[in-house]
Each structure stands twice: as C-alpha cells, then as structure tokens.
Design an enzyme around this catalytic site. Structure first.
Site, PDB file in Angstrom:
ATOM      1  N   ILE A  35     -23.678 -14.207 -51.195  1.00  0.00           N
ATOM      2  CA  ILE A  35     -24.400 -15.489 -50.692  1.00  0.00           C
ATOM      3  C   ILE A  35     -25.733 -15.366 -52.211  1.00  0.00           C
ATOM      4  O   ILE A  35     -25.489 -16.869 -51.997  1.00  0.00           O
ATOM      5  CB  ILE A  35     -25.000 -15.371 -49.567  1.00  0.00           C
ATOM      6  CG1 ILE A  35     -25.858 -16.446 -49.245  1.00  0.00           C
ATOM      7  CG2 ILE A  35     -26.246 -14.417 -49.915  1.00  0.00           C
ATOM      8  CD1 ILE A  35     -25.870 -16.653 -47.323  1.00  0.00           C
ATOM      9  N   ASN A  92     -23.409   0.047 -54.745  1.00  0.00           N
ATOM     10  CA  ASN A  92     -24.633   1.223 -54.382  1.00  0.00           C
ATOM     11  C   ASN A  92     -24.740   1.193 -52.362  1.00  0.00           C
ATOM     12  O   ASN A  92     -23.933   1.048 -52.125  1.00  0.00           O
ATOM     13  CB  ASN A  92     -25.399  -0.548 -53.776  1.00  0.00           C
ATOM     14  CG  ASN A  92     -25.431  -1.842 -55.282  1.00  0.00           C
ATOM     15  OD1 ASN A  92     -25.938  -1.047 -56.228  1.00  0.00           O
ATOM     16  ND2 ASN A  92     -25.733  -2.475 -55.277  1.00  0.00           N
ATOM     17  N   GLU A 100     -28.385  -2.518 -49.848  1.00  0.00           N
ATOM     18  CA  GLU A 100     -29.498  -3.355 -49.050  1.00  0.00           C
ATOM     19  C   GLU A 100     -28.446  -3.241 -46.915  1.00  0.00           C
ATOM     20  O   GLU A 100     -28.823  -3.663 -46.902  1.00  0.00           O
ATOM     21  CB  GLU A 100     -29.760  -5.352 -49.498  1.00  0.00           C
ATOM     22  CG  GLU A 100     -30.699  -4.993 -50.385  1.00  0.00           C
ATOM     23  CD  GLU A 100     -31.123  -6.107 -51.149  1.00  0.00           C
ATOM     24  OE1 GLU A 100     -29.950  -7.319 -50.528  1.00  0.00           O
ATOM     25  OE2 GLU A 100     -31.732  -5.945 -51.541  1.00  0.00           O
ATOM     26  N   VAL A 101     -27.418  -3.818 -47.664  1.00  0.00           N
ATOM     27  CA  VAL A 101     -26.645  -3.605 -46.144  1.00  0.00           C
ATOM     28  C   VAL A 101     -26.029  -2.748 -45.629  1.00  0.00           C
ATOM     29  O   VAL A 101     -25.136  -2.148 -46.958  1.00  0.00           O
ATOM     30  CB  VAL A 101     -25.446  -5.337 -46.719  1.00  0.00           C
ATOM     31  CG1 VAL A 101     -24.772  -5.404 -45.100  1.00  0.00           C
ATOM     32  CG2 VAL A 101     -25.778  -6.581 -46.640  1.00  0.00           C
ATOM     33  N   HIS A 105     -20.035  -1.667 -49.441  1.00  0.00           N
ATOM     34  CA  HIS A 105     -19.048  -2.895 -49.574  1.00  0.00           C
ATOM     35  C   HIS A 105     -19.016  -2.820 -51.033  1.00  0.00           C
ATOM     36  O   HIS A 105     -19.469  -1.916 -51.724  1.00  0.00           O
ATOM     37  CB  HIS A 105     -20.087  -4.173 -49.252  1.00  0.00           C
ATOM     38  CG  HIS A 105     -21.318  -4.148 -49.777  1.00  0.00           C
ATOM     39  ND1 HIS A 105     -22.528  -3.402 -49.047  1.00  0.00           N
ATOM     40  CD2 HIS A 105     -21.988  -4.490 -50.398  1.00  0.00           C
ATOM     41  CE1 HIS A 105     -23.476  -3.378 -49.126  1.00  0.00           C
ATOM     42  NE2 HIS A 105     -23.633  -3.999 -50.085  1.00  0.00           N
ATOM     43  N   HIS A 107     -19.168  -4.584 -54.692  1.00  0.00           N
ATOM     44  CA  HIS A 107     -19.454  -5.592 -55.258  1.00  0.00           C
ATOM     45  C   HIS A 107     -18.566  -6.367 -56.715  1.00  0.00           C
ATOM     46  O   HIS A 107     -17.953  -5.292 -57.697  1.00  0.00           O
ATOM     47  CB  HIS A 107     -20.059  -5.853 -55.882  1.00  0.00           C
ATOM     48  CG  HIS A 107     -21.868  -5.429 -54.788  1.00  0.00           C
ATOM     49  ND1 HIS A 107     -22.511  -6.886 -55.011  1.00  0.00           N
ATOM     50  CD2 HIS A 107     -22.355  -4.583 -54.768  1.00  0.00           C
ATOM     51  CE1 HIS A 107     -23.669  -6.286 -53.951  1.00  0.00           C
ATOM     52  NE2 HIS A 107     -23.325  -4.944 -53.878  1.00  0.00           N
TER      53      HIS A 107
END
Ligand code: AMP
Length: 116
Positions: A35, A92, A100-101, A105, A107
């Site tokens: 996003i 990360n 952060e999430v 995941h 990227h």
C-alpha cells in the site's frame, strides 16, 4: 515465543475480513501490492499459514510449506516479468528488523536499479 496475532492486517486479508487485490494465489501463498510502495514495483508475498516472522516460519512450518512458499515468491516475480532485470527480496524480522506487520511476508522490490 511470540503469539500469533489473529487480528493483524494480513491475517484479516487471508480471512477475507478486509479486501485484498490478489495478484497471485496458490495453496501456500498470496501476493498483492504494498500500500506504500518504496520502489516502482513493490509487492508482498505472504504464506497462508499463520507465522509471525521468518524465525517462527523456519521453526514451525513443514518442509513442504517452506518450499511451497519460496516457490510462490519465485512464481510471483516470474509472472510479474521481473526475472530478467532482477529484484530485491526483503524479509524484515522482529523489532530490530523493522517488521511492522506480525505475519511473515517477503517484500519484492523492483522496477529500477535499487540503491543499497
Ligand atoms: P514490514 O515493515 O516488513 O512489516 O512491512 C509491512 C508492509 O505492509 C509495509 O510496507 C506496509 O506498507 C504494508 N502494508 C500494511 N498494510 C497494508 C495493506 N492493507 N495493504 C497492502 N500493504 C500493506
């Protein structure tokens, strides 16, 4: 050990509680655009299994899930036409990694020659 937060934003996407514009899906993973893109192409690939981060994933996921997830990352890059010019993968992990999430995941960053 970290407890998986069932209400994190990616968990909600997987449950269908919030909409997600999937650019790829298979048995192991889904992919969608970030996003807040940090490169001309910025995609996220997340496993369907509920793993908080890379450490959690490698500790708990089956070899089949791990292979399936990384194959999905490769397929996303290939289907998006990124293999020839290349791309950067970033995972990360945890607080010091800037995650952060709290759902694992990858990227995929591409679309220009990225600075280090
Ligand atoms: P990280 O800092 O590695 O945890 O990255 C989390 C990424 O998720 C950030 O790049 C965010 O821009 C992205 N993100 C957060 N919420 C959404 C969302 N609803 N849809 C797409 N990407 C998101």
């Amino acid at each position: 050990m970290k407890v998986y937060d069932e209400n994190n934003v990616f968990a909600k996407m997987l449950k269908g509680d919030i909409p997600v514009n999937k650019i790829y899906e298979d048995d192991f993973a889904i992919a969608f655009a970030d996003i807040h893109p940090k490169a001309p192409v910025h995609l996220l690939v997340i496993p369907k299994g509920t793993y908080t981060d890379f450490s959690d994933f490698t500790a708990k996921a089956s070899a089949n899930e791990i292979a399936g997830f990384f194959k999905a990352v490769g397929k996303v890059a290939e289907k998006q036409g990124l293999t020839e010019n290349g791309y950067r993968l970033v995972m990360n992990t945890g607080r010091d990694g800037g995650q952060e999430v709290p759902h694992l995941h990858v990227h995929i960053l591409a679309g220009k020659k990225l600075p280090f």
